[in-house]
Write an enzyme that holds these catalytic residues in place. Sequence first.
Site, PDB file in Angstrom:
ATOM      1  N   CYS A 117      14.107 -10.358   2.389  1.00  0.00           N
ATOM      2  CA  CYS A 117      15.057 -10.360   3.713  1.00  0.00           C
ATOM      3  C   CYS A 117      16.160  -9.397   3.660  1.00  0.00           C
ATOM      4  CB  CYS A 117      15.590 -11.798   3.522  1.00  0.00           C
ATOM      5  SG  CYS A 117      16.972 -11.970   4.790  1.00  0.00           S
ATOM      6  N   GLU A 152       8.238   2.697   4.894  1.00  0.00           N
ATOM      7  CA  GLU A 152       8.043   2.004   6.086  1.00  0.00           C
ATOM      8  C   GLU A 152       8.547   0.707   6.277  1.00  0.00           C
ATOM      9  OE1 GLU A 152       3.696   1.806   6.533  1.00  0.00           O
ATOM     10  OE2 GLU A 152       3.580   3.814   7.083  1.00  0.00           O
ATOM     11  N   CYS A 157      12.453 -11.470   9.936  1.00  0.00           N
ATOM     12  CA  CYS A 157      12.715 -12.675   9.083  1.00  0.00           C
ATOM     13  C   CYS A 157      13.586 -13.648   9.926  1.00  0.00           C
ATOM     14  CB  CYS A 157      13.318 -12.137   8.004  1.00  0.00           C
ATOM     15  SG  CYS A 157      13.851 -13.399   6.828  1.00  0.00           S
ATOM     16  N   GLU A 309       3.112  10.837   5.783  1.00  0.00           N
ATOM     17  CA  GLU A 309       1.695  10.434   5.252  1.00  0.00           C
ATOM     18  C   GLU A 309       0.748  10.787   6.392  1.00  0.00           C
ATOM     19  OE1 GLU A 309       1.452   6.561   4.039  1.00  0.00           O
ATOM     20  OE2 GLU A 309       3.517   6.362   3.133  1.00  0.00           O
ATOM     21  N   GLU A 357      -5.919  -1.334  -1.208  1.00  0.00           N
ATOM     22  CA  GLU A 357      -6.352   0.027  -0.531  1.00  0.00           C
ATOM     23  C   GLU A 357      -7.100   1.148  -1.545  1.00  0.00           C
ATOM     24  OE1 GLU A 357      -1.852   1.384  -0.543  1.00  0.00           O
ATOM     25  OE2 GLU A 357      -1.974   0.942   1.652  1.00  0.00           O
ATOM     26  N   TYR A 359     -10.086   1.534  -1.092  1.00  0.00           N
ATOM     27  CA  TYR A 359     -11.241   2.063  -0.168  1.00  0.00           C
ATOM     28  C   TYR A 359     -10.380   3.130   0.894  1.00  0.00           C
ATOM     29  CZ  TYR A 359     -14.193  -0.924  -2.593  1.00  0.00           C
ATOM     30  OH  TYR A 359     -14.748  -1.413  -3.570  1.00  0.00           O
ATOM     31  N   HIS A 360      -8.892   3.424   0.594  1.00  0.00           N
ATOM     32  CA  HIS A 360      -8.424   4.120   1.348  1.00  0.00           C
ATOM     33  C   HIS A 360      -8.539   5.569   0.864  1.00  0.00           C
ATOM     34  CE1 HIS A 360      -4.954   6.204   3.353  1.00  0.00           C
ATOM     35  NE2 HIS A 360      -4.626   5.028   4.002  1.00  0.00           N
TER      36      HIS A 360
HETATM   37  C1  GLA Z   1       1.147   3.314   4.832  1.00  0.00           C
HETATM   38  C2  GLA Z   1       1.991   3.057   3.624  1.00  0.00           C
HETATM   39  C3  GLA Z   1       1.505   3.502   2.401  1.00  0.00           C
HETATM   40  C4  GLA Z   1      -0.253   3.153   2.526  1.00  0.00           C
HETATM   41  C5  GLA Z   1      -0.421   3.732   3.717  1.00  0.00           C
HETATM   42  C6  GLA Z   1      -1.947   3.374   4.005  1.00  0.00           C
HETATM   43  O1  GLA Z   1       1.427   4.187   5.567  1.00  0.00           O
HETATM   44  O2  GLA Z   1       3.298   3.886   3.514  1.00  0.00           O
HETATM   45  O3  GLA Z   1       1.976   3.126   1.175  1.00  0.00           O
HETATM   46  O4  GLA Z   1      -0.237   1.839   2.407  1.00  0.00           O
HETATM   47  O5  GLA Z   1      -0.125   3.104   4.899  1.00  0.00           O
HETATM   48  O6  GLA Z   1      -2.755   3.706   5.197  1.00  0.00           O
HETATM   49 ZN    ZN Z   2      16.153 -13.436   6.138  1.00  0.00          ZN
END
Ligand code: GLA
Ligand code: ZN
Length: 672
Positions: A117, A152, A157, A309, A357, A359-360
């Site tokens: 939070c 990200e 909340c 990314e 993740e 399989y990413h």
């Molecule tokens: C986001 C996150 C990463 C990862 C990718 C997967 O961009 O920042 O940590 O989880 O997604 O696509």
């Molecule tokens: Zn909160």
Amino acid sequence: MYEKVWKHNKIAYGGDYNPEQWDEATWAEDMRLFKLAHIDTVTLNVFSWAALQPSEEEYDFSRLDKIMNMVRENGLKVVLATSTAHHPAWMAKRYPEILRTEFNGMRRKFGGRHNSCPNSPVYRKYAPRLAEKLAERYKDFDNIIAWHISNEYSGECYCDNCEKAFRVWLKNRYKTLDELNRVWNTSFWSHTFYDWEEVVLPNMLSEHFGYEQTMFQGITLDYRRFWSESVLDCYKLEYEAVKKYTPQLPATTNFMEFYKTLDYRAWAPYMDFISWDSYPSVEASPSQMALNHELMRGLKQGKPFVLMEQTPSVTNWQPYNELKRPGVMRLWSYQAVAHGADAVMFFQMRRSIGACEKYHGAVIDHAGHENTRVFREISALGAELEKIAERTLGTREAAECAIIFDWENWWGVEYSAGPSRLLRYRDEVQRYYDGFYAKNIPVDIIGVDDDFSRYKIICAPILYMVKSGTDEKLRKFVHDGGTLVSTFFSGYVDEHDLVTTGGYPGKLRDVLGIWVEESDALPEGKKNSFIWDGVTYESELLCDLMHSEGAEVLSVYEEDFYAGMPVLTCNRFGRGLAYYVATRGDALFYERLIERACDEQRVGQVLETPRGVEATARYNENKKYLFLSNYTDEVQAVVSDAEYVNILSGTRVHSGDTIPLDKTDVLIWESV
Ligand code: GLA
Ligand code: ZN
């Protein structure tokens, strides 16, 4: 003006590396593989809080020290993250107040990520403290090129801490309860507040009957503003913490294209450069992807950004995760560069073996070696980026056209109860953008507070909320010779979502020379039509029933009881023109409209190309860089308009030459 985003003498190439998931023998092997792939930059320490702070009293940087030394010895640059996007389990157990409460009122337990939070005093104490310790410890590593604050920022909340903070925020903003009651129009449904403590957060327990359906737009709108600022405050605390020891290092956080709950434009001034993560869905068109890049470039008035990314090959979180076809990773990487990126970075360097993740896609797959298609494509692109070296760094686009995109307007449009649940702000912006994109006409995505005078054409699709001052800026822009393109569902409300009475589009009525009496929301699939310049266009979504008050009527509706009423108008205002588009047209309509506005304003194309071939240009004082990308499935031919050198092959391109461009291929030409 042509500044680089960070200290690196080429397009940075690399991405998120999570050594905390691997043993040290693997690290050594990774160093070998990075060299093979021409990788020069790693983002470290994104999710390591639990390792760095095993308990409240104890910090342990020993493993991070080792990897920091190892990557430095291997000549790698580092984007150092602060690891605060996910708090440790012990912290949640000892301080449950750090946990978020969801929109439906559900109190979360430890788990997932991005789950602290932002109004928790515990989070606000420990997150910046960790950032500060990292800065103090690694300040002398001259291979660090930037700070990556948290990761990200997202979610929301509705906990008690947030509710208390919301009341404080409201008091600061509105000062008196009378003003609060006025801007929220609380005389509706007996909502008058007599005490600040009576105010509660708008969610499923109070004003909402769905995520986007609120009974009090004004309250929800203010919660949105408050939320974006609450999270920004956390970012700022960490920013200040790292700057204490490393004032020279630029800091950023990674954005996520059109992310609705954070007003990125309000955040941008606090970021030294913009960085973002591009994960287009498999259905996304090149123009949709390009618009995301434009949004990011526009957040700092055209300054280059970092593609922090993208997946090298595949995501894992979409309903079905199609592989990027051969050449597509390269194509999309150059699209980012063409639209302003000074870095091409991936998530992730090595595929994890457990959790969601695994399989990413990654540079190093579960196979663990370099003999994979993906690794080969990555290495080939890495080698090319070395050839480009620093040529394109810091260069800018040169747009004479802009489209307004405003977060508060986004909230306003999509919380609106009526006229149509089909209205999506980004979609309408996309339609205008597509019109420019089809013709390779550069366009900036700007906010209402940006400088309008730099542009010849400004489109303001569904500018429903006209905040104080915006109408004056638009009026002046047109008066001084600009072309404004305005649409249905514009000018209805002020910044509090209170209607401007006297006829829509409210404060924009005079500049547009029309007034709107009613608006007909067509059910999905139902159409009207209009004829303009001999072509019949389909109309859908909303049809304004409007009257000219001086604007020239360019076209009228063909059907229904309002057949014959204006649908497209153009008003002369001062030295400029103001178009009003009363409905949603089809793709061809937007192309024609933009073509006409561009002809009138003498706005040129970057280059005329076959459909599906994108042409974009970046410039510095001396050079122009032309990027040509083929998004079709066939070979296309492009005709050069000047003298260039192809900087990937070194060959000369003469004016008038016809050059074949293979499918998914990219050409980069430097002016001579
Ligand atoms: C986001 C996150 C990463 C990862 C990718 C997967 O961009 O920042 O940590 O989880 O997604 O696509
Ligand atoms: Zn909160």
